[in-house]
Design an enzyme around this catalytic site. Sequence first.
Site, PDB file in Angstrom:
ATOM      1  CB  CYS A 233       4.123  -0.331   2.104  1.00 34.72           C
ATOM      2  SG  CYS A 233       2.961  -1.735   2.915  1.00 34.72           S
TER       3      CYS A 233
ATOM      4  CG  ASP B  46      13.429  25.155 -35.553  1.00 33.31           C
ATOM      5  OD1 ASP B  46      13.723  26.380 -35.662  1.00 33.31           O
ATOM      6  OD2 ASP B  46      14.035  24.226 -35.734  1.00 33.31           O
TER       7      ASP B  46
ATOM      8  CG  ASP C 239      15.372  24.803 -32.130  1.00 33.81           C
ATOM      9  OD1 ASP C 239      15.694  26.145 -32.220  1.00 33.81           O
ATOM     10  OD2 ASP C 239      14.985  24.205 -32.873  1.00 33.81           O
TER      11      ASP C 239
ATOM     12  CG  ASP D 149      16.870  21.076 -34.521  1.00 32.40           C
ATOM     13  OD1 ASP D 149      17.129  21.839 -33.365  1.00 32.40           O
ATOM     14  OD2 ASP D 149      17.509  21.626 -35.372  1.00 32.40           O
TER      15      ASP D 149
ATOM     16  CB  CYS E 173      -0.986  -0.076   1.318  1.00 27.05           C
ATOM     17  SG  CYS E 173      -0.058   0.073   2.881  1.00 27.05           S
TER      18      CYS E 173
END
Length: 778
Positions: A30, A477, A676, A672, A27
Amino acid sequence: MTTTPTPPATKDAKPNELNFQVEGMTCASCVSHVQKAARSVPGVKDVNVSLALGRATVNFDPLKVSPETIASAMTQAGYPAAAPREAAAANAEQERVEQQAAHARAWARRALVGTALWLPVEAAHWILTLSGGGHAGHAGFHGMNWVAFVASTASIVYVGWAFYKSAIRALMRGTSNMDTLIAMGATVAYVYSLVAFFGYLGGAWSMLPNLYFMEASGLLALISVGHWLEARARNAAGSAIRELFNLAPATALRLEVGATPASRGRTGEDEASVAPAPDPMREVPVSELRVGDNVLIRPGDRVSTDGTVSSGRSSVDESLITGESVPVVRNVGDEVIAGTVNLDGHLIVRVSRTGSETALAQIIKLVDAAQSSKPPVQKLADRVAAVFVPSVLAVAALTGIGWYLWGWHANWETGHTWAQIANAVCSVLIIACPCALGLAVPAALMVGTGRGARHGILIRDIDALQGAESVDTVVLDKTGTLTEGRPAVVRVVPENGLMEDALLELAAAAEQFSEHPVAKAIVARARDKGLVLTEPESFENEPGIGVRAQIAGRNLLVGSEALLHPDNNSSVFAPREGETLVHVGEAQNGQVTRLGVIVLVDQLKADSADAVRALHALKLRIVLLTGDNELTARAIAKRVGIDDVRANVRPAGKVQVIRELQQRSRVAMVGDGVNDAPALAAADLGIAVGSATDVAKEAGGIVLVGHSLHGAVAAIRLSRATMRTIRQNLFFAFIYNVLAIPVAALGLLNPLIAAAMMALSDITVIGNALRLRRTRID
């Protein structure tokens, strides 16, 4: 200046992040305990624990702590963990799959035995009751109570042992978990029934109280069924990485050194008179391949490892890697990716990457990391889970006290009030399982990131997945994003007495170390014409502007007009629509002489206009941001349907544009991933349109393995669908407990119904997450 390539990282460098398989987590509570145990170890920097994967990803300083020490800390906290062994990733994944299968089988056995011990007895009890034999004086009723006692005891011992072992282990370390609630609920029902039944038989009271033997065994059976179904659902949710591993073949056809499949006969013999010899190749495990080996890929074969085509031509299906369904043609010099399918021709591939360096291995690593990460939305669930089980234990205690005080005036000889207390306390303990809370986020993330991987969408930063849904502006771009990114030289216009080839040779020599698509196009054109390129004595790249290079004592400038004349951006050359101009000049005595212009054209991608329309349909503002000239930028924008155009923008200027847009909107930048990179990092969301062979190098929070802009559309849709599913899961998990606990405390729920509802809550959360596999994102 001369640039020196950055040396690659040493392969034997010690890792500082490892995945530990952790047993016993049931759970969200835990998860909190495992995190606390690992973080308490000196030298541990960060810990991410995934309940859905049963794994802890630990970032640590290997000079201060060993993996064994970290594993020991988690084990001592009650959750057995093992330090990762030095093994291939595929082997490690196979081991994990086998562990999950064994886990599911164990719960299947408990569910089968538990159901066999509970359901027939429960059915017989109701048949007897409805037939009129359900009263204390009926011999069959007494006999059924004895059968219920025996069956319940067997169920407590066999089925309940897994819950008791986990609860006791947690108790010994001063903690609690879901199994604490289940074990206490079963114990309350069983012990109360034991005392009531044998007290009645011993004459302690005149009437037989309600017994909960069958509720004790029933809740263990139902919860075991729930755990079994949950284990199967988790297995389905985590199938993405297994499918990726299965893409890579186990063996390859390696050609012997100096041999080719066309080798025939013996030296000096007439080839026409000699029968063809068998292809000189050997089937070897892929793990034995080394960089530089040549492998044969036959029609229908999967490509065994990353490499470059050295012979042959064929169509290759890359859809399972890039998400793009149309096969691509691969010729000599083209790169191929491990796991893709060769469709129709023979290829000889020279190995360029092996093992963990391949694009497929990098993709698996990114998907694995994403599935192990936690988005900000998980923090709320973690804070609640940390105090959930102790809070439920307190509510159960208050429920018992409240029922005792409310029913003090009842006839205690009948045991009726004690039965109500047992019913209410048992129902509270059982129904308040925090398992659904712990699975709400990771289950959706596992399915969402896996779905993305199948469509060539890689989530590098899990925060990006959450942030993508709130984006309202997308900046695109041009080169490599809207266009093919492979411009071609269409004209060479020399000046000052130069010939065309001389101008092209100078420009290509200066550009040969640049990674920009325009530079590659110029170099490719020069080599196609057989021109000899002199290596620069020095090389300096100015991103978005051009390059400076010294060649044979000449100081050359190749790039935009601004590189040659920074104070005067106007050009005597007027580009036509869609053309890109590269200016070539020479610096002498502080003056720059123009040597000419090279004209290139970059083709628009076939699906760019459709992708932009799809982005508009998502009600997003679209901006075209490029370093190219205004005329070319507006021509491209007009063809795809973009009104907002920012042209002639350098990389630093792109960051400024992003900052400006961020003042009134949340911005995604799609580029790309090379020139960029600053803008991708500055945006609220960076989406890198990358190459499948460079996925580990991209700068975006999300990487599109394919080249289509439709991937950006799919990424935003995937983000919205995943976050919607996470919110649905968290709402269900919270509202389930908020409504169910008071109802149980009021005594309005039978423990069996509570057990069924608890198991159903886990399955519902995972089932809702699995719906993402069918959600359309393309």
